[in-house]
Design a protein around this motif. Sequence first.
Motif, PDB file in Angstrom:
ATOM      1  N   ALA A  77      60.154  24.457  35.065  1.00 51.96           N
ATOM      2  CA  ALA A  77      60.359  25.155  36.171  1.00 51.96           C
ATOM      3  C   ALA A  77      59.486  26.289  36.493  1.00 51.96           C
ATOM      4  O   ALA A  77      58.757  26.941  35.828  1.00 51.96           O
ATOM      5  N   SER A  78      59.553  26.727  37.890  1.00 58.73           N
ATOM      6  CA  SER A  78      58.865  27.445  38.481  1.00 58.73           C
ATOM      7  C   SER A  78      59.591  28.545  39.324  1.00 58.73           C
ATOM      8  O   SER A  78      60.321  28.016  40.180  1.00 58.73           O
ATOM      9  N   PHE A  79      59.569  29.881  39.494  1.00 55.56           N
ATOM     10  CA  PHE A  79      60.402  30.660  40.422  1.00 55.56           C
ATOM     11  C   PHE A  79      60.118  30.459  41.731  1.00 55.56           C
ATOM     12  O   PHE A  79      58.902  30.405  42.307  1.00 55.56           O
ATOM     13  N   VAL A  80      61.036  30.385  42.697  1.00 55.55           N
ATOM     14  CA  VAL A  80      60.840  30.353  44.315  1.00 55.55           C
ATOM     15  C   VAL A  80      61.202  31.499  44.912  1.00 55.55           C
ATOM     16  O   VAL A  80      60.277  32.103  45.577  1.00 55.55           O
ATOM     17  N   ASP A  81      62.476  31.766  44.875  1.00 56.67           N
ATOM     18  CA  ASP A  81      63.058  32.933  45.462  1.00 56.67           C
ATOM     19  C   ASP A  81      64.527  33.187  45.266  1.00 56.67           C
ATOM     20  O   ASP A  81      64.886  32.742  43.978  1.00 56.67           O
ATOM     21  N   SER A  82      65.025  34.299  45.520  1.00 59.56           N
ATOM     22  CA  SER A  82      66.513  34.631  45.057  1.00 59.56           C
ATOM     23  C   SER A  82      67.241  35.379  46.420  1.00 59.56           C
ATOM     24  O   SER A  82      66.690  35.623  47.307  1.00 59.56           O
ATOM     25  N   PHE A  83      68.455  35.394  46.231  1.00 58.55           N
ATOM     26  CA  PHE A  83      69.409  35.835  47.211  1.00 58.55           C
ATOM     27  C   PHE A  83      70.704  36.768  46.569  1.00 58.55           C
ATOM     28  O   PHE A  83      70.956  36.465  45.484  1.00 58.55           O
ATOM     29  N   SER A  84      70.508  37.912  47.141  1.00 60.58           N
ATOM     30  CA  SER A  84      71.587  38.804  46.526  1.00 60.58           C
ATOM     31  C   SER A  84      73.033  38.422  47.003  1.00 60.58           C
ATOM     32  O   SER A  84      73.183  38.191  48.034  1.00 60.58           O
ATOM     33  N   VAL A  85      73.775  38.782  46.008  1.00 55.07           N
ATOM     34  CA  VAL A  85      75.085  38.490  46.379  1.00 55.07           C
ATOM     35  C   VAL A  85      75.952  39.658  45.903  1.00 55.07           C
ATOM     36  O   VAL A  85      77.257  39.803  45.825  1.00 55.07           O
ATOM     37  N   ALA A  86      75.257  40.945  45.638  1.00 52.04           N
ATOM     38  CA  ALA A  86      75.752  42.126  45.387  1.00 52.04           C
ATOM     39  C   ALA A  86      76.897  42.735  46.312  1.00 52.04           C
ATOM     40  O   ALA A  86      77.863  43.240  45.810  1.00 52.04           O
TER      41      ALA A  86
END
Length: 97
Positions: A77-86
């Motif tokens: 695995a390698s990190f791509v991106d993220s999305f906040s659900v806060a």
Amino acid sequence: KMFIAGNENDRVYEYMLATAWDVSSASFVDSFSIASEDASPNGIAFSKSGDKMFIVGHVNDRVYEYTLATAWDVSSASFVDSFSVASEDTVPNGMFL
């Protein structure tokens, strides 16, 4: 295969099931740390092809996307991106695609 998000130690665990759908036949294969992104993974999901992994992180209230160089192999695995659900939830748990 079976995968577990380790809430207490920032890792995703991969197990092989000798008998499909029988957890008593599980044996540990490998793990992958998401410590760089979040210290508390609370959910995990994969794309149908197994080449994408998504993790719900409790500490930063985000969904993290990873690409797997080898399908269904968390060690690739390698990190791509993220999305906040806060703005929707501050303790996100579980995930389903």
